[in-house]
Write an enzyme that holds these catalytic residues in place. Structure first.
Site, PDB file in Angstrom:
ATOM      1  N   LYS A  92       0.822  -1.219   0.000  1.00 57.42           N
ATOM      2  CA  LYS A  92       0.000   0.000   0.000  1.00 57.42           C
ATOM      3  C   LYS A  92       0.851   1.261   0.000  1.00 57.42           C
ATOM      4  CE  LYS A  92      -4.400  -1.825   1.326  1.00 57.42           C
ATOM      5  NZ  LYS A  92      -5.459  -1.966   2.316  1.00 57.42           N
ATOM      6  N   ARG A 104      -3.346 -10.054   4.973  1.00 56.68           N
ATOM      7  CA  ARG A 104      -3.786 -10.131   3.573  1.00 56.68           C
ATOM      8  C   ARG A 104      -2.629  -9.618   2.725  1.00 56.68           C
ATOM      9  NH1 ARG A 104      -5.965  -6.567  -0.010  1.00 56.68           N
ATOM     10  NH2 ARG A 104      -7.540  -7.326  -1.455  1.00 56.68           N
TER      11      ARG A 104
END
Ligand code: 7PJ
Length: 278
Positions: free
Chosen positions: A223, A257
């Site tokens: 991210k 995740r």
């Protein structure tokens, strides 16, 4: 009290060790692997490779929820996701489906999905009912705003209290509708209407979220916050993602995740060996 088991359809996961969820984006435009797995044959190969690498769950997303993404038609989302769910569920894989739409949830569950992962935390009308009518696990994610605009100017009075309060309320709504506690996972939603500073407060506070009694899922893989810290592009963020996964697990995250399943499992094995002294 620490949850011991997570029930997702016919799968029951022992939460004594952290679980790894592999990410499979079958969208044409997802930020870090956009388009790479839009071809169903390649997507299936990628999912099976993550399964062979040791992924506990595979999360399939057919609608990009990256910042600024435009909406996708439900029929396109169904066409991308459902054939993969069917093929992987037939292999015995625990498949999670990343969707906000009750229609996609119902079709995914009918096709054998073990978990519904919703960045809108089942707030769409009919979403809680669609999951309650099944035995699937649910992942409730906090998001401020909606994907198209959520990163424009996220603000909170108290980010941890706001996120925790929202997730506990959504979990209570699920339980009231008949979704057993053992089927519910919560997720602070890193990057979903959060600045780097918000993400760091939440990451530092995973133990406070875990103290709710629900297993906590953390999604930081590749991210932009990791890019802000390291200066690396999305394709160069694997080491940063491993550090983030370890930081999360060390603070009590139950599930990470990730895009890089094999590397994450190696990092977690070393961490677990250090922790247990074996
Ligand atoms: C997350 C997610 C996350 C959960 C995405 C990306 C953006 N689901 N789906 N948690 N992020 N539960 O993969 O980077 O953080 S889409």
């Amino acid at each position: 009290m620490k949850p011991l088991v997570l029930r997702c359809g016919r799968h029951a996961f022992d939460l004594a060790r952290p679980l790894v969820m592999g990410i499979l984006n079958v969208t044409p435009d997802s930020f870090s692997d956009g388009g790479r797995y839009a071809d169903p044959r390649r997507a299936l190969e990628r999912a099976r490779a993550m399964r062979d690498d040791g992924a506990d769950l595979i999360d399939i997303g057919g609608e990009s929820t990256r910042p600024g993404a435009s909406p996708v038609a439900e029929s396109d989302e169904l066409a991308r996701v459902i054939p993969l769910v069917e093929a992987l569920a037939a292999d015995g894989v625990a498949v999670s489906v990343d969707t906000r739409r009750p229609g996609v949830m119902r079709a995914a569950i009918a096709a054998g999905a073990a978990m519904i992962n919703d960045v809108a935390a089942l707030t769409a009308p009919g979403a809680v009912e669609a999951c309650a009518a099944s035995e699937a696990g649910v992942c409730l994610v906090h998001m401020q705003g909606e994907p198209r605009t959520m990163q424009q100017a996220p603000t909170y009075a108290d980010v941890l209290a706001d996120v925790r309060g929202f997730l506990v309320d959504r979990a209570a709504a699920c339980e009231a509708a008949g979704i057993a506690r053992e089927r519910i996972v919560i997720d602070p939603g890193f990057g979903f209407g959060k600045t780097l500073a918000h993400n760091l407060v939440l990451l530092r506070s995973i133990a406070t979220l875990a103290a709710t009694g629900y297993p906590v899922l953390v999604g930081l893989s590749r991210k932009s916050s990791l890019g802000a810290i390291t200066g690396r592009s999305a394709g160069e963020r694997m080491p940063a993602s491993l550090a983030a996964a370890l930081a999360a697990v060390a603070r009590g995250a139950a599930i990470v995740r990730v895009h890089d399943v094999r590397e994450t499992l190696d990092a977690l094995k070393v961490w677990a060996a250090v922790e247990s002294g074996t």
